[in-house]
Each structure stands twice: as C-alpha cells, then as structure tokens.
Design a protein around this motif. Structure first.
Motif, PDB file in Angstrom:
ATOM      1  N   THR A  60     -12.866 -11.799  -4.135  1.00  0.00           N
ATOM      2  CA  THR A  60     -11.774 -12.703  -4.504  1.00  0.00           C
ATOM      3  C   THR A  60     -12.168 -14.155  -4.269  1.00  0.00           C
ATOM      4  O   THR A  60     -11.840 -15.024  -5.066  1.00  0.00           O
ATOM      5  CB  THR A  60     -10.470 -12.360  -3.747  1.00  0.00           C
ATOM      6  N   GLY A  61     -12.894 -14.423  -3.195  1.00  0.00           N
ATOM      7  CA  GLY A  61     -13.303 -15.789  -2.897  1.00  0.00           C
ATOM      8  C   GLY A  61     -14.403 -16.295  -3.798  1.00  0.00           C
ATOM      9  O   GLY A  61     -14.334 -17.409  -4.328  1.00  0.00           O
ATOM     10  N   THR A  62     -15.421 -15.485  -4.012  1.00  0.00           N
ATOM     11  CA  THR A  62     -16.565 -15.902  -4.822  1.00  0.00           C
ATOM     12  C   THR A  62     -16.227 -15.937  -6.303  1.00  0.00           C
ATOM     13  O   THR A  62     -16.614 -16.864  -7.011  1.00  0.00           O
ATOM     14  CB  THR A  62     -17.747 -14.927  -4.597  1.00  0.00           C
ATOM     15  N   LEU A  63     -15.524 -14.930  -6.759  1.00  0.00           N
ATOM     16  CA  LEU A  63     -15.277 -14.781  -8.191  1.00  0.00           C
ATOM     17  C   LEU A  63     -13.972 -15.417  -8.653  1.00  0.00           C
ATOM     18  O   LEU A  63     -13.696 -15.443  -9.853  1.00  0.00           O
ATOM     19  CB  LEU A  63     -15.276 -13.293  -8.565  1.00  0.00           C
ATOM     20  N   GLN A  64     -13.149 -15.873  -7.697  1.00  0.00           N
ATOM     21  CA  GLN A  64     -11.855 -16.471  -8.040  1.00  0.00           C
ATOM     22  C   GLN A  64     -10.993 -15.484  -8.826  1.00  0.00           C
ATOM     23  O   GLN A  64     -10.367 -15.834  -9.832  1.00  0.00           O
ATOM     24  CB  GLN A  64     -12.037 -17.770  -8.833  1.00  0.00           C
ATOM     25  N   ILE A  65     -10.980 -14.215  -8.374  1.00  0.00           N
ATOM     26  CA  ILE A  65     -10.150 -13.193  -9.007  1.00  0.00           C
ATOM     27  C   ILE A  65      -9.143 -12.690  -7.985  1.00  0.00           C
ATOM     28  O   ILE A  65      -9.318 -12.874  -6.782  1.00  0.00           O
ATOM     29  CB  ILE A  65     -10.986 -12.009  -9.558  1.00  0.00           C
ATOM     30  N   GLY A  66      -8.098 -12.066  -8.465  1.00  0.00           N
ATOM     31  CA  GLY A  66      -7.091 -11.497  -7.583  1.00  0.00           C
ATOM     32  C   GLY A  66      -7.552 -10.181  -6.982  1.00  0.00           C
ATOM     33  O   GLY A  66      -8.487  -9.540  -7.479  1.00  0.00           O
ATOM     34  N   GLU A  67      -6.879  -9.790  -5.911  1.00  0.00           N
ATOM     35  CA  GLU A  67      -7.252  -8.536  -5.243  1.00  0.00           C
ATOM     36  C   GLU A  67      -7.130  -7.315  -6.155  1.00  0.00           C
ATOM     37  O   GLU A  67      -7.993  -6.434  -6.104  1.00  0.00           O
ATOM     38  CB  GLU A  67      -6.444  -8.337  -3.962  1.00  0.00           C
ATOM     39  N   PRO A  68      -6.093  -7.214  -7.009  1.00  0.00           N
ATOM     40  CA  PRO A  68      -6.042  -6.040  -7.894  1.00  0.00           C
ATOM     41  C   PRO A  68      -7.277  -5.921  -8.796  1.00  0.00           C
ATOM     42  O   PRO A  68      -7.773  -4.813  -9.019  1.00  0.00           O
ATOM     43  CB  PRO A  68      -4.772  -6.269  -8.724  1.00  0.00           C
ATOM     44  N   ALA A  69      -7.785  -7.042  -9.278  1.00  0.00           N
ATOM     45  CA  ALA A  69      -8.996  -7.007 -10.108  1.00  0.00           C
ATOM     46  C   ALA A  69     -10.200  -6.564  -9.283  1.00  0.00           C
ATOM     47  O   ALA A  69     -11.040  -5.781  -9.751  1.00  0.00           O
ATOM     48  CB  ALA A  69      -9.256  -8.376 -10.736  1.00  0.00           C
ATOM     49  N   ALA A  70     -10.295  -7.033  -8.047  1.00  0.00           N
ATOM     50  CA  ALA A  70     -11.403  -6.638  -7.170  1.00  0.00           C
ATOM     51  C   ALA A  70     -11.332  -5.144  -6.854  1.00  0.00           C
ATOM     52  O   ALA A  70     -12.360  -4.458  -6.849  1.00  0.00           O
ATOM     53  CB  ALA A  70     -11.388  -7.474  -5.898  1.00  0.00           C
ATOM     54  N   VAL A  71     -10.138  -4.648  -6.591  1.00  0.00           N
ATOM     55  CA  VAL A  71      -9.956  -3.211  -6.322  1.00  0.00           C
ATOM     56  C   VAL A  71     -10.380  -2.391  -7.539  1.00  0.00           C
ATOM     57  O   VAL A  71     -11.032  -1.342  -7.402  1.00  0.00           O
ATOM     58  CB  VAL A  71      -8.494  -2.918  -5.924  1.00  0.00           C
ATOM     59  N   ALA A  72     -10.055  -2.876  -8.738  1.00  0.00           N
ATOM     60  CA  ALA A  72     -10.445  -2.175  -9.965  1.00  0.00           C
ATOM     61  C   ALA A  72     -11.967  -2.126 -10.114  1.00  0.00           C
ATOM     62  O   ALA A  72     -12.523  -1.106 -10.538  1.00  0.00           O
ATOM     63  CB  ALA A  72      -9.812  -2.854 -11.183  1.00  0.00           C
ATOM     64  N   VAL A  73     -12.651  -3.203  -9.752  1.00  0.00           N
ATOM     65  CA  VAL A  73     -14.114  -3.234  -9.819  1.00  0.00           C
ATOM     66  C   VAL A  73     -14.698  -2.193  -8.859  1.00  0.00           C
ATOM     67  O   VAL A  73     -15.625  -1.456  -9.223  1.00  0.00           O
ATOM     68  CB  VAL A  73     -14.662  -4.638  -9.515  1.00  0.00           C
ATOM     69  N   LEU A  74     -14.155  -2.132  -7.647  1.00  0.00           N
ATOM     70  CA  LEU A  74     -14.627  -1.112  -6.692  1.00  0.00           C
ATOM     71  C   LEU A  74     -14.427   0.289  -7.251  1.00  0.00           C
ATOM     72  O   LEU A  74     -15.304   1.152  -7.119  1.00  0.00           O
ATOM     73  CB  LEU A  74     -13.910  -1.248  -5.355  1.00  0.00           C
ATOM     74  N   ALA A  75     -13.290   0.520  -7.887  1.00  0.00           N
ATOM     75  CA  ALA A  75     -13.022   1.838  -8.477  1.00  0.00           C
ATOM     76  C   ALA A  75     -14.042   2.163  -9.564  1.00  0.00           C
ATOM     77  O   ALA A  75     -14.495   3.314  -9.677  1.00  0.00           O
ATOM     78  CB  ALA A  75     -11.603   1.881  -9.037  1.00  0.00           C
ATOM     79  N   GLU A  76     -14.430   1.165 -10.363  1.00  0.00           N
ATOM     80  CA  GLU A  76     -15.455   1.374 -11.387  1.00  0.00           C
ATOM     81  C   GLU A  76     -16.779   1.795 -10.759  1.00  0.00           C
ATOM     82  O   GLU A  76     -17.471   2.684 -11.274  1.00  0.00           O
ATOM     83  CB  GLU A  76     -15.666   0.095 -12.199  1.00  0.00           C
ATOM     84  N   LEU A  77     -17.130   1.159  -9.653  1.00  0.00           N
ATOM     85  CA  LEU A  77     -18.390   1.489  -8.977  1.00  0.00           C
ATOM     86  C   LEU A  77     -18.354   2.885  -8.376  1.00  0.00           C
ATOM     87  O   LEU A  77     -19.360   3.606  -8.396  1.00  0.00           O
ATOM     88  CB  LEU A  77     -18.704   0.445  -7.907  1.00  0.00           C
TER      89      LEU A  77
END
Length: 144
Positions: A60-77
C-alpha cells in the motif's frame, strides 16, 4: 554534447516510463505483474517468510494502492502457487523463490547496464533529489 535538462516532472516521467517498460517486459516473461513482484520481493528480502501485515503495508505504501487491492494481489500469488498465506505469514513456495531469484538476477544485469558507468557521486546526487521530490509529492498527495 547537449546541455542536460533541468530536473522536471517531464524528465522524471520519461525516465520512469523507459525503466518501467524494461521492468514490465522482464516481469511479463516471468508471468507476474509489478504489484505481484513487490509482494514476492517483500517475502524474499525477509528471508522467504514475512508477516502478512508487513507485506500489505509495503504494497500500500510503495504502490499507492488500497488494502483491498493488495489483498487481491496476495490472493493471486497464492492461487498461482508462488506464496502461502497462512496464519498471518506470507511464505514463498519453491516456485516463488525460483521466480524471484530469476527476476532478481535479470534486474541485476539490467541495473548494471543502465547505471554501471555512472559515478557514485552522480548517483548519490540524483538519489537525494528524487527522494526529496518524492517526499514533497507524497505530502501534496496527502493533502488532496
């Protein structure tokens, strides 16, 4: 030799876009997005396992994205079999480690080609300027 331009958003943007194009081509060949690579790198630089909250904070800090988007990326991985997300800990799988190692090795070669003949003094000056500009832009963003 032409005179170097003043540091402006346009110069920074052109530089960033050129570097991003190289980065994105490498990542596409590896089958991951930039956001996914940030999460993989967070686990890799922590030795292979890292607190889930730390990964989300970094994204969220580096990419300037919200937590829901970050959680979705983790789910993809997780779905891709590159990390496990268990009991609040994100851990690279063997496939995730291999992918991260390969991307990191290619980025090391690219870094050498791009920055290798630039003096340490010039790189330090540019680094200081860009850190200052980034901090100012982030402060402005926080007030918008």
């Amino acid at each position: 030799m032409p005179t170097a331009p003043l540091l402006t958003g346009q110069v920074i943007g052109q530089t960033a876009l050129a570097i991003f194009a190289v980065r994105d081509r490498v990542l596409a060949r590896a089958g991951v997005t930039f956001h996914q690579s940030v999460a993989l790198n967070a686990a890799a630089t922590a030795g292979g396992s890292v607190d889930r909250a730390a990964v989300l904070d970094r994204m969220t800090g580096t990419l300037q994205i919200g937590e829901p988007a970050a959680v979705a990326v983790l789910a993809e991985l997780v779905d891709a079999g590159l990390v496990r997300d268990t009991a609040g800990v994100v851990t690279l799988t063997a496939a995730g480690r291999e992918l991260d190692d390969g991307v990191r090795a290619e980025f090391d070669e690219i870094t050498s080609a791009v920055y290798g003949d630039l003096s340490e003094e010039d790189r330090a000056t540019a680094g200081r300027l860009l850190v200052t500009v980034t901090a100012r832009a982030n402060a402005l963003l926080a007030n918008l």
